[in-house]
Design a protein around this motif. Structure first.
Motif, PDB file in Angstrom:
ATOM      1  N   UNK A  17       0.829  -1.213   0.000  1.00  0.00           N
ATOM      2  CA  UNK A  17       0.000   0.000   0.000  1.00  0.00           C
ATOM      3  C   UNK A  17       0.859   1.258   0.000  1.00  0.00           C
ATOM      4  N   UNK A  18       1.912   1.277   0.810  1.00  0.00           N
ATOM      5  CA  UNK A  18       2.777   2.455   0.900  1.00  0.00           C
ATOM      6  C   UNK A  18       3.386   2.801  -0.450  1.00  0.00           C
ATOM      7  N   UNK A  19       3.949   1.798  -1.136  1.00  0.00           N
ATOM      8  CA  UNK A  19       4.630   2.066  -2.401  1.00  0.00           C
ATOM      9  C   UNK A  19       3.657   2.475  -3.500  1.00  0.00           C
ATOM     10  N   UNK A  20       2.474   1.847  -3.539  1.00  0.00           N
ATOM     11  CA  UNK A  20       1.496   2.198  -4.576  1.00  0.00           C
ATOM     12  C   UNK A  20       0.906   3.583  -4.301  1.00  0.00           C
ATOM     13  N   UNK A  21       0.526   3.861  -3.040  1.00  0.00           N
ATOM     14  CA  UNK A  21      -0.082   5.155  -2.708  1.00  0.00           C
ATOM     15  C   UNK A  21       0.885   6.321  -2.885  1.00  0.00           C
ATOM     16  N   UNK A  24       5.560   5.383  -5.969  1.00  0.00           N
ATOM     17  CA  UNK A  24       6.850   4.757  -6.278  1.00  0.00           C
ATOM     18  C   UNK A  24       6.671   3.473  -7.085  1.00  0.00           C
ATOM     19  N   UNK A  25       5.468   2.900  -7.040  1.00  0.00           N
ATOM     20  CA  UNK A  25       5.160   1.721  -7.851  1.00  0.00           C
ATOM     21  C   UNK A  25       3.786   1.939  -8.463  1.00  0.00           C
ATOM     22  N   UNK A  26       3.580   1.407  -9.668  1.00  0.00           N
ATOM     23  CA  UNK A  26       2.327   1.681 -10.362  1.00  0.00           C
ATOM     24  C   UNK A  26       1.216   0.706 -10.004  1.00  0.00           C
ATOM     25  N   UNK A  27       1.578  -0.488  -9.463  1.00  0.00           N
ATOM     26  CA  UNK A  27       0.535  -1.471  -9.161  1.00  0.00           C
ATOM     27  C   UNK A  27       0.984  -2.412  -8.046  1.00  0.00           C
ATOM     28  N   UNK A  66      13.169   6.594  -2.223  1.00  0.00           N
ATOM     29  CA  UNK A  66      12.994   6.480  -0.776  1.00  0.00           C
ATOM     30  C   UNK A  66      11.586   6.883  -0.368  1.00  0.00           C
ATOM     31  N   UNK A  67      11.130   6.312   0.747  1.00  0.00           N
ATOM     32  CA  UNK A  67       9.838   6.661   1.325  1.00  0.00           C
ATOM     33  C   UNK A  67       9.979   6.629   2.837  1.00  0.00           C
TER      34      UNK A  67
END
Length: 70
Positions: A17-21, A24-27, A66-67
């Protein structure tokens, strides 16, 4: 100063969820492929499966993305 430049997520959220929201990632599928390929690390430690981030952490995708989770 630096924290203002890094995208931030909320503690208690899963890695997928973190990466998609954050964009940083599309799916979800892309994040799962990155995880299985060893491209995601939390505080410098590689992670290979999705989990919930429950403390302040730095999530890294590859070498340059980074996040901040806080």
């Amino acid at each position: 100063a630096l924290a203002a430049e890094i995208p931030a997520g909320v503690v208690g959220t899963s890695i997928v969820e973190l990466l998609v929201n954050s964009g940083l990632a599309s799916s979800n599928g892309e994040v799962k492929r990155l995880l299985s390929g060893g491209a995601i690390s939390v505080n410098g430690i590689k992670v290979f499966e999705d989990s919930v981030i429950d403390q302040i952490s730095l999530l890294t995708k590859g070498k340059n993305s980074f996040l901040l989770v806080r």
